[in-house]
Design an enzyme around this catalytic site. Structure first.
Site, PDB file in Angstrom:
ATOM      1  N   HIS A  69       0.850  -1.188   0.000  1.00 20.77           N
ATOM      2  CA  HIS A  69       0.000   0.000   0.000  1.00 20.77           C
ATOM      3  C   HIS A  69       0.887   1.240   0.000  1.00 20.77           C
ATOM      4  O   HIS A  69       1.960   1.240   0.603  1.00 20.77           O
ATOM      5  CB  HIS A  69      -0.916  -0.008   1.226  1.00 20.77           C
ATOM      6  N   ALA A 127      10.764 -21.293   9.114  1.00 22.50           N
ATOM      7  CA  ALA A 127       9.529 -20.953   9.824  1.00 22.50           C
ATOM      8  C   ALA A 127       9.424 -19.467  10.115  1.00 22.50           C
ATOM      9  O   ALA A 127      10.395 -18.821  10.519  1.00 22.50           O
ATOM     10  CB  ALA A 127       9.461 -21.740  11.130  1.00 22.50           C
ATOM     11  N   THR A 134      13.217  -8.387   2.108  1.00 23.44           N
ATOM     12  CA  THR A 134      12.775  -7.121   1.519  1.00 23.44           C
ATOM     13  C   THR A 134      13.387  -6.868   0.145  1.00 23.44           C
ATOM     14  O   THR A 134      12.954  -5.967  -0.564  1.00 23.44           O
ATOM     15  CB  THR A 134      13.155  -5.945   2.431  1.00 23.44           C
TER      16      THR A 134
END
Length: 200
Positions: free
Chosen positions: A113, A140, A163
């Site tokens: 967003h 995990a 990222t």
């Protein structure tokens, strides 16, 4: 350009389109059926999964519960294993290669967003595909963010927040996820710390 086209163009769009909401509900109905199968209903699970996702390779095992925004934009290669609570924020394509192992509570997200609060107030969104190469292991609790590519054979450590792109043949960990080291000859002898591999 329609809202549906904008979804897959990496452009900003508003995700409150009523047609999209109705279409997404159909996918969520199928996902509900998958998540409510019994452990013994393996064939039924596979059939439901095939009707949900874009591609499902041979010999894939996805442990319920599975969470997905759409399902239909996720592409699984062959021999994929995903442990419970895999979350696919697949508002555009997620490509998962062959022989990928995904630990429990992993999130793979294509959607983001805008930072601008006025746009967010109007439910603005953008989507960028994610690509995971062959023979990757995602530990995990890892989170893979929009636009990321992970190279083949790479290991993503548990709890990592990925990222940016991670190259092939490395171990990468952390928040943000960074390359720790290359996979090397020692990994052919030791499987964990100083514990030696005793099978071939």
């Amino acid at each position: 350009m329609t809202t549906k086209e904008r979804m897959h163009s990496q452009k900003v769009y508003f995700c409150d389109d009523e047609d999209l909401v109705r279409e997404q509900e159909q996918c969520l109905e199928i996902l509900y059926d998958f998540n409510h199968t019994r452990p013994s209903e393996k064939e039924k699970r596979q059939e439901i999964l095939k009707s949900l996702v874009a591609e499902l390779g041979e010999n894939c095992y996805i442990e319920p519960p599975l969470h997905a925004n759409w399902g239909r934009y996720t592409h699984f290669g062959n021999n994929v294993y995903a442990n419970f609570n895999l979350t696919l924020v697949d508002d555009t394509d997620i490509f998962i290669g062959d022989s990928v192992m995904i630990g429990p509570n992993v999130t793979i997200a294509t959607a983001g967003h805008p930072i601008d609060p006025e746009l967010r107030k109007k439910v603005a969104q953008y989507n960028i595909p994610v690509r995971i190469g062959n023979n990757v292991w995602i530990g995990a609790g890892a989170v893979v963010l929009p636009g990321v590519s992970i190279g083949e054979n790479t290991v993503i450590g548990a709890g990592s927040i990925v990222t940016k792109d991670i190259p092939a043949n490395v171990v990468a960990v952390g928040n943000p996820c960074r390359v720790l080291r290359e996979i090397n000859e020692r990994d052919k002898t030791y499987y964990y710390k100083d514990m030696k591999i005793d099978i071939k």
